[in-house]
Design an enzyme around this catalytic site. Structure first.
Site, PDB file in Angstrom:
ATOM      1  CE  LYS A  54      48.967  50.520  34.183  1.00  0.00           C
ATOM      2  NZ  LYS A  54      48.774  50.036  32.795  1.00  0.00           N
ATOM      3  N   GLY A  55      45.720  48.824  40.048  1.00  0.00           N
ATOM      4  CA  GLY A  55      44.487  48.181  40.484  1.00  0.00           C
ATOM      5  C   GLY A  55      43.637  48.957  41.475  1.00  0.00           C
ATOM      6  CG  ASP A 114      47.604  35.850  44.991  1.00  0.00           C
ATOM      7  OD1 ASP A 114      47.466  34.908  45.784  1.00  0.00           O
ATOM      8  OD2 ASP A 114      47.720  35.675  43.766  1.00  0.00           O
ATOM      9  CE  LYS A 142      43.167  35.599  43.991  1.00  0.00           C
ATOM     10  NZ  LYS A 142      43.983  35.332  42.791  1.00  0.00           N
ATOM     11  CB  VAL A 164      38.917  37.586  40.667  1.00  0.00           C
ATOM     12  CG1 VAL A 164      38.266  36.326  41.211  1.00  0.00           C
ATOM     13  CG2 VAL A 164      39.872  38.187  41.696  1.00  0.00           C
ATOM     14  NE  ARG A 176      44.433  47.915  34.858  1.00  0.00           N
ATOM     15  CZ  ARG A 176      45.290  47.315  35.666  1.00  0.00           C
ATOM     16  NH1 ARG A 176      44.949  47.046  36.894  1.00  0.00           N
ATOM     17  NH2 ARG A 176      46.500  46.985  35.244  1.00  0.00           N
TER      18      ARG A 176
END
Ligand code: IMP
Length: 191
Positions: A54-55, A114, A142, A164, A176
């Protein structure tokens, strides 16, 4: 103008946020620069933006509105197995693309890389479908944790090796909608 406050310039800090890591202004400025690069790169082509749900829905919506090249949209939803704040690298496709990407110029839009394991899996999966080109735009990364070599063509910001939220990123499906990226107060994890 309706009201004096805009989400870009003067958003109140959510009570649960400890620090703002990337501000709304920084995000929007960077997205405009990235959009200009994409406009050049895809000047004579039709680009298919593939958002990883979803991000990525927030960054995809903002990025797309800075683009002038013709764009189409599709989405995939994936879930990485793991704990709330650590990915395991095992990825399950919850929603596949609606469109056939064979012969298409595909630009995958991701919120954060990540370990890179989620995107690595997705790239292998998408490459097998025969796109004409396949590039990645990742708003955040990251770098310390990248365990795979990912060809990220467009990149926003490196963030520290901390969890985060905001600008599409959640903790337990919350936060979100925040227009910036920030860290949560430790008390949020305890409650
Ligand atoms: P990776 O497979 O380790 O690269 O993890 C990528 C996915 O994990 C991202 O698309 C996010 O959904 C989630 N993720 C990784 N780091 C964070 C974070 O700091 N906050 C929220 N979600 C994160």
């Amino acid at each position: 103008m309706v009201g004096a406050r805009t989400a870009q310039t003067d958003h109140p800090l959510h009570d649960d946020i400890d620090n703002v890591v990337v501000s709304s202004e920084q995000i929007q400025e960077r997205l405009q620069d990235i959009a200009a690069e994409i406009d050049l790169q895809y000047a004579d082509r039709n680009v298919l933006l593939v958002g990883v749900l979803k991000g990525a829905f927030i960054v995809m919506a903002d990025l797309a509105r800075y683009l002038t090249v013709p764009v189409e949209f599709d989405f995939m939803a994936v879930s990485s197995y793991g704990s709330a704040t650590q990915t395991s690298g095992v990825v399950r496709i919850l929603k596949d693309l609606d469109l056939d990407i064979a012969g298409r110029h595909v630009l995958v839009v991701e919120d954060i890389v990540d370990s890179g394991l989620t995107l690595n899996y997705l790239l292998r999966n998408l490459r097998a479908r025969g796109p004409a080109s396949l590039e990645i735009m990742a708003l955040l990364s990251k770098p310390d944790q990248i365990r795979v070599d990912l060809p990220i063509r467009y990149h926003g910001f490196q963030v520290p090796n901390v969890f985060v939220v905001g600008y599409g990123l959640d903790y337990a499906e919350r936060y979100r909608h925040l227009p910036y990226v920030g860290t949560l107060k430790p008390s949020v994890y305890r409650d």
